[in-house]
Design a protein around this motif. Structure first.
Motif, PDB file in Angstrom:
ATOM      1  N   GLU A 243      60.281  -1.766  60.684  1.00 14.41           N
ATOM      2  CA  GLU A 243      58.940  -1.486  61.180  1.00 14.41           C
ATOM      3  C   GLU A 243      58.390  -2.719  61.894  1.00 14.41           C
ATOM      4  N   PRO A 244      57.569  -2.549  62.927  1.00 13.66           N
ATOM      5  CA  PRO A 244      56.969  -3.684  63.646  1.00 13.66           C
ATOM      6  C   PRO A 244      56.152  -4.607  62.739  1.00 13.66           C
ATOM      7  N   ILE A 245      55.640  -4.055  61.615  1.00 10.69           N
ATOM      8  CA  ILE A 245      54.822  -4.863  60.715  1.00 10.69           C
ATOM      9  C   ILE A 245      55.615  -6.033  60.133  1.00 10.69           C
ATOM     10  N   GLU A 250      56.201 -11.870  58.879  1.00  9.56           N
ATOM     11  CA  GLU A 250      56.930 -13.141  58.965  1.00  9.56           C
ATOM     12  C   GLU A 250      56.074 -14.211  59.635  1.00  9.56           C
ATOM     13  N   GLN A 251      55.317 -13.829  60.644  1.00 13.65           N
ATOM     14  CA  GLN A 251      54.407 -14.772  61.303  1.00 13.65           C
ATOM     15  C   GLN A 251      53.301 -15.211  60.342  1.00 13.65           C
ATOM     16  N   PHE A 252      52.808 -14.258  59.567  1.00  7.02           N
ATOM     17  CA  PHE A 252      51.777 -14.564  58.571  1.00  7.02           C
ATOM     18  C   PHE A 252      52.295 -15.566  57.529  1.00  7.02           C
ATOM     19  N   LEU A 253      53.514 -15.340  57.029  1.00 11.64           N
ATOM     20  CA  LEU A 253      54.098 -16.229  56.034  1.00 11.64           C
ATOM     21  C   LEU A 253      54.273 -17.636  56.589  1.00 11.64           C
ATOM     22  N   LYS A 254      54.756 -17.726  57.818  1.00  8.63           N
ATOM     23  CA  LYS A 254      54.945 -19.034  58.450  1.00  8.63           C
ATOM     24  C   LYS A 254      53.612 -19.758  58.615  1.00  8.63           C
ATOM     25  N   ALA A 255      52.589 -19.038  59.050  1.00 11.74           N
ATOM     26  CA  ALA A 255      51.276 -19.643  59.288  1.00 11.74           C
ATOM     27  C   ALA A 255      50.644 -20.152  58.001  1.00 11.74           C
ATOM     28  N   ILE A 263      55.056  -8.382  49.965  1.00 13.00           N
ATOM     29  CA  ILE A 263      53.813  -7.931  50.593  1.00 13.00           C
ATOM     30  C   ILE A 263      53.764  -6.405  50.530  1.00 13.00           C
ATOM     31  N   GLU A 264      52.649  -5.876  50.034  1.00 13.85           N
ATOM     32  CA  GLU A 264      52.535  -4.436  49.809  1.00 13.85           C
ATOM     33  C   GLU A 264      51.599  -3.777  50.813  1.00 13.85           C
ATOM     34  N   PHE A 265      52.002  -2.586  51.268  1.00 13.84           N
ATOM     35  CA  PHE A 265      51.134  -1.825  52.157  1.00 13.84           C
ATOM     36  C   PHE A 265      51.179  -0.344  51.807  1.00 13.84           C
ATOM     37  N   ILE A 266      50.190   0.379  52.318  1.00 12.22           N
ATOM     38  CA  ILE A 266      50.098   1.819  52.128  1.00 12.22           C
ATOM     39  C   ILE A 266      49.743   2.452  53.467  1.00 12.22           C
ATOM     40  N   ARG A 267      50.205   3.669  53.683  1.00 16.63           N
ATOM     41  CA  ARG A 267      49.870   4.412  54.908  1.00 16.63           C
ATOM     42  C   ARG A 267      48.812   5.471  54.591  1.00 16.63           C
ATOM     43  N   ASN A 268      47.883   5.648  55.504  1.00 14.89           N
ATOM     44  CA  ASN A 268      46.907   6.723  55.325  1.00 14.89           C
ATOM     45  C   ASN A 268      47.463   8.017  55.924  1.00 14.89           C
ATOM     46  N   GLU A 269      46.637   9.033  55.949  1.00 18.11           N
ATOM     47  CA  GLU A 269      47.093  10.342  56.419  1.00 18.11           C
ATOM     48  C   GLU A 269      47.459  10.341  57.895  1.00 18.11           C
ATOM     49  N   LYS A 270      46.965   9.349  58.641  1.00 18.66           N
ATOM     50  CA  LYS A 270      47.292   9.241  60.064  1.00 18.66           C
ATOM     51  C   LYS A 270      48.544   8.390  60.300  1.00 18.66           C
ATOM     52  N   GLY A 271      49.104   7.848  59.208  1.00 17.03           N
ATOM     53  CA  GLY A 271      50.282   7.007  59.347  1.00 17.03           C
ATOM     54  C   GLY A 271      49.964   5.549  59.596  1.00 17.03           C
ATOM     55  N   GLU A 272      48.665   5.187  59.575  1.00 16.69           N
ATOM     56  CA  GLU A 272      48.256   3.798  59.800  1.00 16.69           C
ATOM     57  C   GLU A 272      48.557   2.949  58.559  1.00 16.69           C
ATOM     58  N   ILE A 273      48.971   1.708  58.793  1.00 18.76           N
ATOM     59  CA  ILE A 273      49.351   0.806  57.706  1.00 18.76           C
ATOM     60  C   ILE A 273      48.174  -0.084  57.318  1.00 18.76           C
ATOM     61  N   PHE A 274      47.924  -0.146  55.997  1.00 20.60           N
ATOM     62  CA  PHE A 274      46.912  -1.042  55.448  1.00 20.60           C
ATOM     63  C   PHE A 274      47.595  -1.967  54.434  1.00 20.60           C
ATOM     64  N   THR A 275      47.521  -3.252  54.661  1.00 15.37           N
ATOM     65  CA  THR A 275      48.137  -4.234  53.773  1.00 15.37           C
ATOM     66  C   THR A 275      47.106  -4.680  52.745  1.00 15.37           C
ATOM     67  N   TYR A 276      47.470  -4.638  51.464  1.00 15.55           N
ATOM     68  CA  TYR A 276      46.469  -4.901  50.443  1.00 15.55           C
ATOM     69  C   TYR A 276      46.876  -5.941  49.389  1.00 15.55           C
ATOM     70  N   ASP A 277      48.121  -6.444  49.431  1.00  8.90           N
ATOM     71  CA  ASP A 277      48.492  -7.432  48.413  1.00  8.90           C
ATOM     72  C   ASP A 277      49.615  -8.332  48.910  1.00  8.90           C
ATOM     73  N   VAL A 278      49.453  -9.633  48.639  1.00  4.31           N
ATOM     74  CA  VAL A 278      50.493 -10.624  48.901  1.00  4.31           C
ATOM     75  C   VAL A 278      50.836 -11.269  47.566  1.00  4.31           C
ATOM     76  N   ASN A 279      52.076 -11.105  47.141  1.00  4.61           N
ATOM     77  CA  ASN A 279      52.514 -11.635  45.845  1.00  4.61           C
ATOM     78  C   ASN A 279      53.505 -12.763  46.086  1.00  4.61           C
ATOM     79  N   THR A 280      53.057 -14.008  45.871  1.00  7.25           N
ATOM     80  CA  THR A 280      53.955 -15.147  46.088  1.00  7.25           C
ATOM     81  C   THR A 280      54.773 -15.461  44.834  1.00  7.25           C
ATOM     82  N   ASN A 281      54.554 -14.686  43.775  1.00  6.03           N
ATOM     83  CA  ASN A 281      55.362 -14.806  42.556  1.00  6.03           C
ATOM     84  C   ASN A 281      56.188 -13.535  42.418  1.00  6.03           C
ATOM     85  N   THR A 282      56.816 -13.141  43.498  1.00  9.00           N
ATOM     86  CA  THR A 282      57.424 -11.821  43.582  1.00  9.00           C
ATOM     87  C   THR A 282      58.585 -11.636  42.607  1.00  9.00           C
ATOM     88  N   ASN A 283      58.707 -10.409  42.108  1.00  9.16           N
ATOM     89  CA  ASN A 283      59.774 -10.023  41.192  1.00  9.16           C
ATOM     90  C   ASN A 283      60.585  -8.895  41.809  1.00  9.16           C
TER      91      ASN A 283
END
Length: 315
Positions: A243-245, A250-255, A263-283
């Motif tokens: 996905e283009p996201i 990757e640019q966000f992480l570098k910056a 990094i977690e995201f969800i799509r709405n009914e229109k297919g739009e992506i909303f990013t809502y969590d960045v976990n730097t202690n990822t499991n």
């Protein structure tokens, strides 16, 4: 001899990484920072330092581990040690406000969110948000702590006045628009060395407890005794995810000087992506990885080993 130093407060989550370091015969040492000291009169040891400090440390009785870790990371950075997920990454780990402002700065869409302290202000925030459905969550949290879904202001008021309201450890409650997805799942994108490794689809039909770590697994509480049901994996790695996201992430992480993240995201009914969590202690979930033949902790161990070798060569 220089080595890999793993900074953390949860041995249960870290064992998966240290097992891989041992498998690759890499020298390492754990710094468990639920307590300790920072001697600013001394220089840190040589090596590669990787922080796995978690925003949910307070739920394990390690209330001040993040504060101690920030001091240790500052000390390491002062002495120009090689640090992965340093002070900037920790700042984002501990605050969703900081996450959202950083994501927005990179042009990444996040849900409409208002932060508040105090019951009256939480209610005002929900009214101002103006969403028919909304959620509350802790600013400093993990594993979906404090996440509640509401469909009315009155329902929120009853929650705030009732015994189940959880006071956030930093006092800040977020009120956020509810993104309705046509299917009950979210997507979590994993990165090591700032580069995409894989995406995992997470079933949310049973709630918001989304930590993929094996130690966080919750059994099926709703299956009637003796009834045969088709098992559906809660975590499933998506094959061929492109996905283009990903490029934006990757640019966000570098910056933001983040090396390892989920990094977690969800799509709405229109297919739009909303990013809502960045976990730097990822499991990582072992069942999902085994099924796909992809292993996040192994990739991380290889990355740290390569960085250690580079550091030793330069030195």
């Amino acid at each position: 001899m220089s080595k890999i130093y793993v900074i953390h407060e949860n041995s249960e989550w870290t064992a998966h990484l240290t097992n891989r370091l041992e498998e690759l015969q890499l020298p390492y040492e754990e710094w468990h920072l639920d307590q300790g000291l920072v001697d600013l009169t001394e220089a840190p040891p040589e090596g590669v330092f990787y922080s796995r400090m978690s925003a949910s440390s307070h739920t394990r009785g390690h209330r001040y581990a993040p504060e101690l870790t920030e001091g240790v990371l500052s000390w390491l950075e002062e002495h120009d040690r090689t640090v992965f997920n340093g002070t900037r990454a920790l700042r984002l780990e501990l605050s969703k406000i900081n996450q959202y402002t950083a994501l927005r700065k990179q042009g990444i869409t996040v849900p409409k969110t208002i932060a508040a302290i105090g019951s009256d202000n939480i209610l005002k925030a929900a009214e101002k948000l103006g969403s028919a459905s909304f959620i509350t969550k802790h600013n400093r949290a993990g594993k979906g702590l404090g996440v509640q879904l509401f469909h009315s202001i009155e329902g929120l008021k009853q929650y705030l006045d009732g015994p189940t309201f959880e006071e956030p450890v930093d006092g800040i409650t977020l009120i956020q628009e509810y993104i309705k997805s046509p299917e009950a799942y979210i997507t979590r994108c994993e990165f090591v060395g700032g580069k995409f490794v894989y995406a995992v689809r997470v079933d949310t039909s049973e709630g918001f407890e989304l930590c993929p770590a094996d130690a966080c697994a919750i059994g099926d509480l709703f299956c009637p005794v003796g009834e045969v049901v088709e098992e559906k994996p809660k975590f499933q790695i998506v094959e061929g995810f492109d996905e283009p996201i990903i490029e934006q992430y990757e640019q966000f992480l570098k910056a933001n000087q983040i090396t390892v993240a989920g990094i977690e995201f969800i799509r709405n009914e229109k297919g739009e992506i909303f990013t809502y969590d960045v976990n730097t202690n990822t499991n990582y979930n072992s069942d999902a990885e085994k099924a796909a033949g992809k292993y996040g902790m192994l990739e991380l161990a290889k990355f740290l080993g390569a960085q250690l070798k580079t550091t030793e060569t330069v030195r």
